[in-house]
Design a protein around this motif. Sequence first.
Motif, short mmCIF file in Angstrom:
data_model
loop_
_atom_site.label_atom_id
_atom_site.label_comp_id
_atom_site.label_asym_id
_atom_site.label_seq_id
_atom_site.Cartn_x
_atom_site.Cartn_y
_atom_site.Cartn_z
N ALA A 48 0.93 -1.10 0.05
CA ALA A 48 0.07 -0.06 0.01
C ALA A 48 0.86 1.39 -0.04
N GLU A 49 0.70 2.07 -1.10
CA GLU A 49 1.54 3.25 -1.01
C GLU A 49 1.06 4.11 0.08
N SER A 50 2.12 5.05 0.54
CA SER A 50 2.30 6.25 1.21
C SER A 50 2.35 5.78 2.77
N SER A 51 2.09 4.30 3.07
CA SER A 51 2.13 3.69 4.52
C SER A 51 3.52 4.12 4.81
N PRO A 52 3.52 4.01 6.25
CA PRO A 52 5.10 4.32 6.93
C PRO A 52 5.75 2.81 6.98
N SER A 53 4.85 1.64 6.82
CA SER A 53 5.41 0.34 6.55
C SER A 53 5.64 0.23 5.09
N CYS A 54 4.63 0.10 4.16
CA CYS A 54 4.56 -0.46 2.90
C CYS A 54 4.60 0.71 1.63
N GLY A 55 4.71 2.00 1.84
CA GLY A 55 4.97 2.79 0.80
C GLY A 55 6.30 2.54 0.01
N SER A 56 6.08 2.42 -1.19
CA SER A 56 7.36 2.00 -2.16
C SER A 56 8.03 3.20 -2.79
N SER A 57 7.20 4.08 -3.07
CA SER A 57 7.78 5.47 -3.59
C SER A 57 7.53 6.85 -2.88
#
Length: 163
Positions: free
Chosen positions: A110-119
């Motif tokens: 999931a984009e933008s997450s502090p765990s999962c954001g990739s960009s």
Amino acid sequence: MRFMKEILVSACLLGQKVRYNGGSLAMDNETMDRWLEEGRVVAVCPEVISGMSTPRNPSEILGGDGVAVLGGRARVQENTGQDVSSYFIAGAEAALSLCLQRDIRIAILAESSPSCGSSSIYDGSFSALKKTGMGVTAALLRANGIEVFSQLQIAAASKSLLG
């Protein structure tokens, strides 16, 4: 029947209500639906797997991104001021362990997450502003050779899966 490669996917993208606010980011995507039918999807929520509750206070990375958190140069902090970096690192390590155990080489997070954001991730000001950077799990997975895509890049992930 040939072995089909599994894909790690953020649980919230699959409709699981695991986000900080108790919601999800459920997608409507034909490719993801096919992967689910084929039994290729391995769902994970790094925050939940690390022991955080749902719902939970919003968290953002202060002082950098996931790479900096892993290197001890930044922290993940709740909007209350509590440092929750250890939970985010533990969740990232659990996600990596799952990938290594199952030989998963591709993740859709999931984009933008502090765990999962990739960009992109939120900038740490809790004002809905984003900045370029990766979340903690995305950073750890990439550092270990796992390709990380956002939910907006499923076509690219599918192409990589075939390669």
